[in-house]
Design an enzyme around this catalytic site. Structure first.
Site, mmCIF file in Angstrom:
data_model
loop_
_atom_site.group_PDB
_atom_site.id
_atom_site.type_symbol
_atom_site.label_atom_id
_atom_site.label_comp_id
_atom_site.label_asym_id
_atom_site.label_seq_id
_atom_site.Cartn_x
_atom_site.Cartn_y
_atom_site.Cartn_z
ATOM 1 N N ASP A 9 -49.713 32.474 15.943
ATOM 2 C CA ASP A 9 -49.740 33.893 16.288
ATOM 3 C C ASP A 9 -50.118 34.141 17.748
ATOM 4 O O ASP A 9 -50.714 33.292 18.416
ATOM 5 C CB ASP A 9 -50.776 34.624 15.425
ATOM 6 C CG ASP A 9 -50.341 34.776 13.980
ATOM 7 O OD1 ASP A 9 -49.346 34.141 13.587
ATOM 8 O OD2 ASP A 9 -51.013 35.516 13.244
ATOM 9 N N HIS A 67 -53.229 29.897 16.190
ATOM 10 C CA HIS A 67 -52.944 30.747 17.347
ATOM 11 C C HIS A 67 -52.627 29.858 18.554
ATOM 12 O O HIS A 67 -53.486 29.085 18.995
ATOM 13 C CB HIS A 67 -54.147 31.644 17.664
ATOM 14 C CG HIS A 67 -54.490 32.595 16.565
ATOM 15 N ND1 HIS A 67 -55.208 32.214 15.452
ATOM 16 C CD2 HIS A 67 -54.191 33.918 16.395
ATOM 17 C CE1 HIS A 67 -55.351 33.260 14.638
ATOM 18 N NE2 HIS A 67 -54.752 34.295 15.190
#
Length: 263
Positions: free
Chosen positions: A74, A219
């Site tokens: 992400d 992430h």
């Protein structure tokens, strides 16, 4: 053969076939000025990109039988995304990247987002500026999704089919809007907490606890997460896992509006 040479080769082949047909009668036809073929350069460029990238890559996995796991990243693209793509490329691993529109816009020329697509990864919508989507007005919610959709499609030619609501924040209105936009909501069942604990060994260990059918939350904006990936791949690889994209995990594109956390 290089992709750009293919149209030239086809034209040459047509010319050869035309010349090889014997003429039955020497009848002079009226000379009609021929118009040169007009090719839209934008269409040609998109065609060449699609031929080069092979998007979407066709890979079939029976994750009902195989031990599959979907790694998802992400908040990018960021300064460490390129290094992550290098690691995944060397291991021949595909993942799913949920990108933020503002980050895509900040990536000069869209180089990184195009590479994500060209390397065969799945790309998904993670909103324009990462707000909690639940509770937003209809206009703002639509803007968050549509604006990111437009910039990714402009840069890559890809129409995204999956999205991840920031913070996992969703409600009935978000579900309805994602259904209208043709986007499935992808959550997760393994949270590495890599945004909080910036220790590669810790992140890799949490990802290594994935079960068959898991969707792992990571992430790519954190260097420590990218540094954890090689160990993560080693651990899961030794356990016999196959690394797939989210859509590959389900064997098809997930249904728009529906929420998924694992297979």
């Amino acid at each position: 053969m290089r992709v750009w040479a293919l149209p030239l080769a086809l034209l040459a082949l047509v010319g050869c076939v035309t010349q090889s047909v014997p003429r039955r009668h020497q009848v002079r036809a009226p000379v009609v000025p021929s118009r040169p073929a007009v090719i839209d350069p934008v269409v040609l460029a998109k065609w060449l990109v699609s031929m080069q990238s092979g998007w979407p890559r066709s890979r079939k996995f029976d994750c009902a039988r195989l031990k599959c796991v979907a790694l998802t990243f992400d908040d990018g693209p960021g300064e460490f995304t390129g290094k992550l793509l290098d690691v995944l490329s060397k291991r021949d691993v595909r993942a799913t990247f949920f990108v933020i529109g503002q980050m895509v816009a900040a990536d000069k020329g869209g180089h990184t987002v195009r590479r994500i697509v060209n390397d065969g990864h799945e790309i998904g919508n993670h909103s324009w500026s990462h707000p909690a989507l639940a509770g937003l007005s209809h206009e703002e919610l639509k803007h968050q999704l549509k604006h990111t959709e437009n910039i990714v499609q402009k840069l890559t030619g890809v129409r995204m089919r999956v999205m991840r609501p920031p913070y996992g924040s969703t409600d009935d209105e978000v579900a309805a809007e994602t259904r209208r936009e043709g986007l499935a909501q992808i959550l997760w069942n393994v949270d590495t907490l890599d945004w909080r604990d910036r220790v590669p060994k810790t992140v890799a260990k949490r990802a290594g606890d994935a079960k068959p059918g898991s969707i792992v939350l990571l992430h790519d904006i954190h260097r420590t997460t990218v540094d954890a990936v090689p160990s993560m791949l080693d651990t899961l690889g030794k356990k016999g896992y196959t690394f797939v994209t989210v859509s590959e995990l389900y064997g098809k594109t997930p249904a728009p509006g529906r929420t998924y956390t694992e297979r």
